[in-house]
Design a protein around this motif. Sequence first.
Motif, PDB file in Angstrom:
ATOM      1  N   TYR A 200       0.872  -1.182   0.000  1.00 15.39           N
ATOM      2  CA  TYR A 200       0.000   0.000   0.000  1.00 15.39           C
ATOM      3  C   TYR A 200       0.904   1.227   0.000  1.00 15.39           C
ATOM      4  N   ARG A 201       0.893   1.984  -1.064  1.00 16.16           N
ATOM      5  CA  ARG A 201       1.922   3.001  -1.255  1.00 16.16           C
ATOM      6  C   ARG A 201       1.422   4.187  -2.062  1.00 16.16           C
ATOM      7  N   ARG A 202       2.272   5.205  -2.102  1.00 20.03           N
ATOM      8  CA  ARG A 202       2.051   6.376  -2.942  1.00 20.03           C
ATOM      9  C   ARG A 202       3.053   6.358  -4.093  1.00 20.03           C
ATOM     10  N   ASN A 203       2.664   6.960  -5.218  1.00 14.53           N
ATOM     11  CA  ASN A 203       3.611   7.066  -6.321  1.00 14.53           C
ATOM     12  C   ASN A 203       4.515   8.275  -6.133  1.00 14.53           C
ATOM     13  N   GLU A 204       5.367   8.522  -7.097  1.00 11.31           N
ATOM     14  CA  GLU A 204       6.342   9.611  -6.970  1.00 11.31           C
ATOM     15  C   GLU A 204       5.697  10.988  -6.875  1.00 11.31           C
ATOM     16  N   LYS A 205       4.405  11.081  -7.229  1.00 10.52           N
ATOM     17  CA  LYS A 205       3.682  12.347  -7.127  1.00 10.52           C
ATOM     18  C   LYS A 205       2.888  12.459  -5.830  1.00 10.52           C
ATOM     19  N   GLY A 206       2.964  11.441  -4.991  1.00 12.70           N
ATOM     20  CA  GLY A 206       2.260  11.484  -3.709  1.00 12.70           C
ATOM     21  C   GLY A 206       0.853  10.934  -3.749  1.00 12.70           C
ATOM     22  N   ALA A 207       0.408  10.470  -4.917  1.00 11.85           N
ATOM     23  CA  ALA A 207      -0.941   9.910  -5.031  1.00 11.85           C
ATOM     24  C   ALA A 207      -0.926   8.433  -4.636  1.00 11.85           C
ATOM     25  N   ILE A 208      -2.005   7.984  -4.018  1.00 11.74           N
ATOM     26  CA  ILE A 208      -2.110   6.581  -3.627  1.00 11.74           C
ATOM     27  C   ILE A 208      -2.239   5.710  -4.875  1.00 11.74           C
ATOM     28  N   VAL A 209      -1.467   4.660  -4.936  1.00 12.85           N
ATOM     29  CA  VAL A 209      -1.551   3.714  -6.046  1.00 12.85           C
ATOM     30  C   VAL A 209      -2.805   2.869  -5.842  1.00 12.85           C
ATOM     31  N   LYS A 210      -3.791   3.073  -6.715  1.00 15.95           N
ATOM     32  CA  LYS A 210      -5.072   2.386  -6.559  1.00 15.95           C
ATOM     33  C   LYS A 210      -5.018   1.013  -7.222  1.00 15.95           C
ATOM     34  N   ARG A 211      -4.358   0.095  -6.524  1.00 12.93           N
ATOM     35  CA  ARG A 211      -4.247  -1.270  -7.012  1.00 12.93           C
ATOM     36  C   ARG A 211      -4.131  -2.195  -5.809  1.00 12.93           C
ATOM     37  N   ASP A 212      -4.981  -3.209  -5.750  1.00 10.74           N
ATOM     38  CA  ASP A 212      -4.954  -4.162  -4.639  1.00 10.74           C
ATOM     39  C   ASP A 212      -4.989  -3.449  -3.291  1.00 10.74           C
ATOM     40  N   ASP A 213      -5.970  -2.565  -3.127  1.00 12.23           N
ATOM     41  CA  ASP A 213      -6.050  -1.783  -1.889  1.00 12.23           C
ATOM     42  C   ASP A 213      -7.430  -1.832  -1.246  1.00 12.23           C
ATOM     43  N   HIS A 214      -8.256  -2.800  -1.634  1.00 15.76           N
ATOM     44  CA  HIS A 214      -9.634  -2.825  -1.129  1.00 15.76           C
ATOM     45  C   HIS A 214      -9.692  -3.142   0.372  1.00 15.76           C
ATOM     46  N   ILE A 215      -8.830  -4.024   0.853  1.00 16.33           N
ATOM     47  CA  ILE A 215      -8.810  -4.315   2.285  1.00 16.33           C
ATOM     48  C   ILE A 215      -8.308  -3.103   3.064  1.00 16.33           C
ATOM     49  N   MET A 216      -7.367  -2.368   2.491  1.00 16.37           N
ATOM     50  CA  MET A 216      -6.879  -1.151   3.143  1.00 16.37           C
ATOM     51  C   MET A 216      -7.991  -0.099   3.208  1.00 16.37           C
ATOM     52  N   ASP A 217      -8.782   0.008   2.142  1.00 19.13           N
ATOM     53  CA  ASP A 217      -9.905   0.942   2.154  1.00 19.13           C
ATOM     54  C   ASP A 217     -10.942   0.521   3.190  1.00 19.13           C
ATOM     55  N   ALA A 218     -11.229  -0.780   3.244  1.00 20.73           N
ATOM     56  CA  ALA A 218     -12.192  -1.277   4.227  1.00 20.73           C
ATOM     57  C   ALA A 218     -11.703  -1.007   5.643  1.00 20.73           C
ATOM     58  N   THR A 219     -10.400  -1.130   5.861  1.00 23.50           N
ATOM     59  CA  THR A 219      -9.821  -0.841   7.177  1.00 23.50           C
ATOM     60  C   THR A 219      -9.976   0.630   7.516  1.00 23.50           C
ATOM     61  N   ARG A 220      -9.744   1.476   6.540  1.00 23.80           N
ATOM     62  CA  ARG A 220      -9.888   2.923   6.751  1.00 23.80           C
ATOM     63  C   ARG A 220     -11.328   3.271   7.113  1.00 23.80           C
ATOM     64  N   TYR A 221     -12.288   2.691   6.404  1.00 27.82           N
ATOM     65  CA  TYR A 221     -13.699   2.947   6.717  1.00 27.82           C
ATOM     66  C   TYR A 221     -14.033   2.497   8.139  1.00 27.82           C
ATOM     67  N   LEU A 222     -13.544   1.315   8.494  1.00 29.28           N
ATOM     68  CA  LEU A 222     -13.827   0.775   9.819  1.00 29.28           C
ATOM     69  C   LEU A 222     -13.288   1.687  10.911  1.00 29.28           C
ATOM     70  N   VAL A 223     -12.036   2.102  10.775  1.00 26.42           N
ATOM     71  CA  VAL A 223     -11.402   2.918  11.815  1.00 26.42           C
ATOM     72  C   VAL A 223     -12.024   4.306  11.879  1.00 26.42           C
ATOM     73  N   ARG A 224     -12.261   4.909  10.738  1.00 26.87           N
ATOM     74  CA  ARG A 224     -12.732   6.304  10.730  1.00 26.87           C
ATOM     75  C   ARG A 224     -14.188   6.446  11.169  1.00 26.87           C
ATOM     76  N   SER A 225     -15.056   5.545  10.706  1.00 21.53           N
ATOM     77  CA  SER A 225     -16.469   5.724  11.047  1.00 21.53           C
ATOM     78  C   SER A 225     -17.166   4.458  11.521  1.00 21.53           C
ATOM     79  N   GLY A 226     -16.574   3.300  11.283  1.00 22.25           N
ATOM     80  CA  GLY A 226     -17.219   2.065  11.720  1.00 22.25           C
ATOM     81  C   GLY A 226     -17.167   1.853  13.215  1.00 22.25           C
ATOM     82  N   LEU A 227     -16.074   2.311  13.866  1.00 24.55           N
ATOM     83  CA  LEU A 227     -15.948   2.095  15.308  1.00 24.55           C
ATOM     84  C   LEU A 227     -17.033   2.828  16.090  1.00 24.55           C
TER      85      LEU A 227
END
Length: 245
Positions: A200-227
């Motif tokens: 799970y990383r950013r490219n040289e421009k600082g943008a998140i590489v949107k590839r194989d990141d669905h579990i990371m997104d689900a984790t973000r949702y859980l922590v930010r608003s699911g708890l």
Amino acid sequence: MSRLVVQATWSDCPHLSEEAKTDLYNSVVRLHPHQADARTKGTPSLGAGVIYPFSEDNIKVTPFEIPKHYKRAFGLDADAGAGWTAIVWGALDEEAATLYLYSCYKSQSRELALHIDALRQRGTAEDPFWIPGVGDAKNLLVTGYDSRQVIELYRGAGVDVEYPDKAVEAGILNVYELLVPQRLKVFSSCTAWFAEQRLYRRNEKGAIVKRDDHIMDATRYLVRSGLARAKQYVPKPKNEGTVLV
């Protein structure tokens, strides 16, 4: 042409003395903690731009039975157009202010029934959908359905799900703030979680590489608003039957 990938640890390098290993390890940890596993265990990881630069040793825990007083919730991310659905379940120990990610699910099937069944299996026989959560569905499930309608299909099946706060940078910061004091732990059985976290990383421009990141997104949702929706399991009262008089 065939390709062979070999994962080697420091134990496979007899030319390194214990003193040299210690010096190398200390130099790595001071700069980038997440690279320690890559250097010592051969665990694949991308150094530059890694979003959660933490050693797996500080995150991974041996699975245990979740105490009944822990509150639970899930985060769901679906890209129905691409066929990916990911779900992460968390258990919150409020006394220790620690979140345990104890189960995760990732599927490329477009069959909504399979994902609903995964949610059902994490519940109980008496109350299969007692664990609340938050979820987002990008793109279309089938022609004529937008993301909001997809979530409504989950609700129609009995899933207790609300829409998440999708703030990306704020959500990443929330996860990071749990990782720093080691208050986010992940069961070692959640192999798919670690596979995504390593890359799970950013490219040289600082943008998140949107590839194989669905579990990371689900984790973000859980922590930010699911708890905020997490709750303890309360058994439903048994039907004692009707008394005739």
